[in-house]
Design a protein around this motif. Structure first.
Motif, PDB file in Angstrom:
ATOM      1  N   ASN A 110      44.097  43.819  33.477  1.00 54.08           N
ATOM      2  CA  ASN A 110      45.913  43.294  33.804  1.00 54.08           C
ATOM      3  C   ASN A 110      45.766  42.179  34.840  1.00 54.08           C
ATOM      4  O   ASN A 110      46.449  42.610  34.817  1.00 54.08           O
ATOM      5  N   ARG A 111      45.185  42.025  35.597  1.00 52.56           N
ATOM      6  CA  ARG A 111      45.500  41.067  36.488  1.00 52.56           C
ATOM      7  C   ARG A 111      44.601  39.693  37.119  1.00 52.56           C
ATOM      8  O   ARG A 111      45.298  38.608  38.012  1.00 52.56           O
ATOM      9  N   GLY A 112      43.843  39.263  35.699  1.00 52.37           N
ATOM     10  CA  GLY A 112      42.605  38.274  36.082  1.00 52.37           C
ATOM     11  C   GLY A 112      41.568  38.766  37.140  1.00 52.37           C
ATOM     12  O   GLY A 112      41.113  39.501  36.984  1.00 52.37           O
ATOM     13  N   CYS A 113      41.635  36.988  37.277  1.00 50.40           N
ATOM     14  CA  CYS A 113      40.136  37.069  38.358  1.00 50.40           C
ATOM     15  C   CYS A 113      40.415  36.747  39.974  1.00 50.40           C
ATOM     16  O   CYS A 113      39.831  37.757  40.255  1.00 50.40           O
ATOM     17  N   HIS A 114      40.819  34.941  40.059  1.00 53.86           N
ATOM     18  CA  HIS A 114      40.886  35.069  41.084  1.00 53.86           C
ATOM     19  C   HIS A 114      42.421  34.227  41.292  1.00 53.86           C
ATOM     20  O   HIS A 114      41.972  32.885  40.822  1.00 53.86           O
ATOM     21  N   TRP A 115      42.687  34.378  42.008  1.00 51.13           N
ATOM     22  CA  TRP A 115      43.777  33.874  42.217  1.00 51.13           C
ATOM     23  C   TRP A 115      43.819  32.522  42.849  1.00 51.13           C
ATOM     24  O   TRP A 115      42.296  32.117  44.229  1.00 51.13           O
ATOM     25  N   PRO A 116      44.117  31.328  43.258  1.00 49.89           N
ATOM     26  CA  PRO A 116      45.071  30.977  42.209  1.00 49.89           C
ATOM     27  C   PRO A 116      44.899  30.254  40.597  1.00 49.89           C
ATOM     28  O   PRO A 116      45.603  30.541  39.772  1.00 49.89           O
ATOM     29  N   ASP A 117      43.824  30.397  40.278  1.00 49.18           N
ATOM     30  CA  ASP A 117      43.975  29.485  38.926  1.00 49.18           C
ATOM     31  C   ASP A 117      43.012  30.041  37.855  1.00 49.18           C
ATOM     32  O   ASP A 117      42.935  29.152  36.801  1.00 49.18           O
ATOM     33  N   GLU A 128      44.477  34.993  34.418  1.00 51.78           N
ATOM     34  CA  GLU A 128      45.624  34.921  33.619  1.00 51.78           C
ATOM     35  C   GLU A 128      44.934  36.466  32.544  1.00 51.78           C
ATOM     36  O   GLU A 128      43.239  36.851  32.879  1.00 51.78           O
ATOM     37  N   TYR A 129      45.272  37.224  32.691  1.00 51.57           N
ATOM     38  CA  TYR A 129      45.291  38.560  31.718  1.00 51.57           C
ATOM     39  C   TYR A 129      44.922  38.721  30.073  1.00 51.57           C
ATOM     40  O   TYR A 129      45.271  38.227  29.691  1.00 51.57           O
ATOM     41  N   HIS A 130      44.739  40.166  30.146  1.00 53.28           N
ATOM     42  CA  HIS A 130      44.169  40.323  28.959  1.00 53.28           C
ATOM     43  C   HIS A 130      42.782  38.943  28.066  1.00 53.28           C
ATOM     44  O   HIS A 130      43.165  38.869  27.047  1.00 53.28           O
ATOM     45  N   THR A 131      42.207  39.183  28.812  1.00 53.94           N
ATOM     46  CA  THR A 131      40.963  37.789  28.850  1.00 53.94           C
ATOM     47  C   THR A 131      39.886  38.228  28.700  1.00 53.94           C
ATOM     48  O   THR A 131      39.576  38.645  30.237  1.00 53.94           O
ATOM     49  N   HIS A 132      39.072  37.914  27.323  1.00 54.34           N
ATOM     50  CA  HIS A 132      37.398  38.268  27.442  1.00 54.34           C
ATOM     51  C   HIS A 132      36.515  37.157  28.347  1.00 54.34           C
ATOM     52  O   HIS A 132      36.515  35.634  28.459  1.00 54.34           O
ATOM     53  N   ARG A 133      36.555  37.735  29.757  1.00 51.15           N
ATOM     54  CA  ARG A 133      35.806  37.031  30.248  1.00 51.15           C
ATOM     55  C   ARG A 133      34.183  37.472  30.788  1.00 51.15           C
ATOM     56  O   ARG A 133      32.975  38.156  31.355  1.00 51.15           O
ATOM     57  N   GLN A 134      33.143  37.559  29.423  1.00 47.91           N
ATOM     58  CA  GLN A 134      32.278  37.522  28.712  1.00 47.91           C
ATOM     59  C   GLN A 134      30.978  37.418  30.194  1.00 47.91           C
ATOM     60  O   GLN A 134      30.055  38.248  29.997  1.00 47.91           O
ATOM     61  N   GLU A 135      30.757  36.140  31.032  1.00 49.12           N
ATOM     62  CA  GLU A 135      30.080  36.084  31.836  1.00 49.12           C
ATOM     63  C   GLU A 135      29.865  36.750  33.103  1.00 49.12           C
ATOM     64  O   GLU A 135      28.992  37.258  33.903  1.00 49.12           O
ATOM     65  N   LYS A 136      30.810  37.755  33.434  1.00 44.23           N
ATOM     66  CA  LYS A 136      30.759  38.764  33.932  1.00 44.23           C
ATOM     67  C   LYS A 136      30.267  40.577  34.105  1.00 44.23           C
ATOM     68  O   LYS A 136      30.031  40.545  32.351  1.00 44.23           O
ATOM     69  N   ILE A 137      30.291  41.035  35.061  1.00 46.03           N
ATOM     70  CA  ILE A 137      29.525  42.047  34.789  1.00 46.03           C
ATOM     71  C   ILE A 137      30.140  43.397  34.338  1.00 46.03           C
ATOM     72  O   ILE A 137      30.484  44.690  33.584  1.00 46.03           O
ATOM     73  N   ILE A 138      31.206  43.612  34.994  1.00 49.45           N
ATOM     74  CA  ILE A 138      32.235  44.347  35.024  1.00 49.45           C
ATOM     75  C   ILE A 138      33.476  44.086  35.422  1.00 49.45           C
ATOM     76  O   ILE A 138      34.475  42.793  35.418  1.00 49.45           O
ATOM     77  N   CYS A 139      34.216  44.564  34.006  1.00 50.93           N
ATOM     78  CA  CYS A 139      35.745  44.590  34.127  1.00 50.93           C
ATOM     79  C   CYS A 139      36.693  45.311  34.118  1.00 50.93           C
ATOM     80  O   CYS A 139      36.604  47.121  33.706  1.00 50.93           O
ATOM     81  N   VAL A 140      37.456  46.187  35.500  1.00 57.08           N
ATOM     82  CA  VAL A 140      38.452  46.911  35.260  1.00 57.08           C
ATOM     83  C   VAL A 140      39.597  47.052  35.091  1.00 57.08           C
ATOM     84  O   VAL A 140      39.900  46.257  34.712  1.00 57.08           O
ATOM     85  N   PHE A 141      39.961  48.394  34.843  1.00 57.64           N
ATOM     86  CA  PHE A 141      41.548  47.817  34.157  1.00 57.64           C
ATOM     87  C   PHE A 141      42.295  48.357  35.213  1.00 57.64           C
ATOM     88  O   PHE A 141      43.176  50.152  34.378  1.00 57.64           O
ATOM     89  N   ASN A 142      42.299  48.455  36.441  1.00 57.81           N
ATOM     90  CA  ASN A 142      43.364  48.984  37.562  1.00 57.81           C
ATOM     91  C   ASN A 142      45.159  49.054  36.892  1.00 57.81           C
ATOM     92  O   ASN A 142      45.604  47.767  37.067  1.00 57.81           O
ATOM     93  N   CYS A 143      45.196  49.896  35.989  1.00 55.19           N
ATOM     94  CA  CYS A 143      46.609  49.348  35.248  1.00 55.19           C
ATOM     95  C   CYS A 143      47.836  50.232  36.543  1.00 55.19           C
ATOM     96  O   CYS A 143      47.221  51.279  36.766  1.00 55.19           O
ATOM     97  N   ASP A 144      48.571  49.544  36.244  1.00 55.01           N
ATOM     98  CA  ASP A 144      50.845  49.974  36.911  1.00 55.01           C
ATOM     99  C   ASP A 144      51.050  50.185  35.895  1.00 55.01           C
ATOM    100  O   ASP A 144      51.325  48.874  35.538  1.00 55.01           O
ATOM    101  N   LYS A 145      51.273  50.869  35.763  1.00 59.90           N
ATOM    102  CA  LYS A 145      52.733  51.443  34.601  1.00 59.90           C
ATOM    103  C   LYS A 145      54.311  50.507  34.773  1.00 59.90           C
ATOM    104  O   LYS A 145      54.958  50.414  34.071  1.00 59.90           O
ATOM    105  N   ASN A 146      54.710  49.906  35.942  1.00 56.12           N
ATOM    106  CA  ASN A 146      55.354  49.279  36.382  1.00 56.12           C
ATOM    107  C   ASN A 146      55.046  47.279  35.705  1.00 56.12           C
ATOM    108  O   ASN A 146      56.440  47.001  35.862  1.00 56.12           O
ATOM    109  N   TYR A 147      54.476  47.273  35.557  1.00 56.09           N
ATOM    110  CA  TYR A 147      54.444  46.392  34.465  1.00 56.09           C
ATOM    111  C   TYR A 147      53.851  46.127  33.177  1.00 56.09           C
ATOM    112  O   TYR A 147      53.206  46.882  32.331  1.00 56.09           O
ATOM    113  N   ASP A 148      55.106  45.599  32.529  1.00 56.14           N
ATOM    114  CA  ASP A 148      55.093  45.513  31.065  1.00 56.14           C
ATOM    115  C   ASP A 148      53.657  45.495  30.646  1.00 56.14           C
ATOM    116  O   ASP A 148      52.940  46.560  29.066  1.00 56.14           O
TER     117      ASP A 148
END
Length: 260
Positions: free
Chosen positions: A208-215, A218-238
């Motif tokens: 929901n938030r991407g990987c590393h600021w600032p570059d 991009e959210y909702h993107t599959h970064r398949q080289e990573k080990i873990i994908c977290v879904f820290n969800c805040d319903k204040n964001y559509d």
């Protein structure tokens, strides 16, 4: 033997989350482990998952006490994930050795070995590398006790610094609940962050938030080289989706997050 620990309480998530996390760990952790869940919800739980009771050392820390209290802010109990604070009790539940605590709303995409190899004796946690680091430097961030770490991942053995976390909680629990209403990450970030090394961003990211600021935010993107994908969800964001919602929309998530 690695002690893998997670927690489930309330109605936000179901036992499916725990069962699927167990299966994710089983597929990707190639060292001997025992999988524990701190919960009082046992119906439907995989029989291979060992149950941990909620500890009562800290005041008003069980889900029942927390949810029935009058100490709420923004429609949630202050420091709403208090059961995770129990992880820091030395020899809690008589568990010794290496401990890996995972939030249940994440997926494990590949072999966890490189992540475990990072541990060299100092506790590890994830860093919210996707945060705008300029915003973190502003007074408003400090005023609201913003979190810098992401507690979806902790890797540690009981040591002097984790003992100090537990002592702090025992001495100052009610004050800590009041100040760090945003959650246990806010507590760790503002009082004990120097006790941890950070997991580099090359190992994990946020759906929901991407990987590393600032570059790379991009959210909702599959970064398949990573080990873990977290879904820290805040319903204040559509655009934020819970893991089960994301699995309905994205086949790649559904493939990782399954019962097999």
């Amino acid at each position: 033997m690695i002690n893998v620990i997670c927690s489930l309480w309330g109605t936000k998530y179901t036992v499916d989350y725990v069962n699927k996390l167990y299966n994710n760990v089983k597929r990707n952790l190639h060292s001997p482990f025992t999988f524990f869940c701190q919960t009082d919800i046992t119906t439907g739980l995989n029989s291979k998952i060992e149950i941990l009771p909620f500890l009562t050392d800290l005041p008003n820390s069980t889900p029942e006490e927390m949810l029935n209290s009058d100490d709420y802010r923004f429609d949630k109990p202050r420091l709403w994930d208090r059961p995770k604070l129990n992880y820091w009790k030395p020899n809690g539940w008589n568990l010794t050795g290496l401990k890996l605590a995972l939030d249940i709303d994440l997926i494990i995409q590949k072999d966890m070995g490189p992540l475990l190899d990072l541990y060299q004796g100092k506790p590890l946690t994830a860093r919210s590398w996707w945060h705008n680091m300029d915003e973190e430097k502003k007074p408003a961030w400090a005023k609201r006790y913003g979190a810098r770490n992401n507690g979806g991942i902790y890797l540690w053995e009981d040591c002097e610094s984790t003992k100090e976390i537990w002592e702090d909680l025992n001495m100052n629990a009610e004050m800590i609940y009041f100040l760090f209403y945003g959650g246990s990450d806010n507590f760790i970030s503002n009082r004990h962050l120097n006790s941890f090394d950070f997991v580099p961003s090359k190992y994990y990211y946020s759906f929901n938030r991407g990987c590393h600021w600032p570059d790379d935010v991009e959210y909702h993107t599959h970064r398949q080289e990573k080990i873990i994908c977290v879904f820290n969800c805040d319903k204040n964001y559509d655009h934020h989706l819970e893991l089960h919602e994301a699995a309905e929309k994205h086949n790649w998530i559904k493939e990782y997050w399954n019962e097999i």
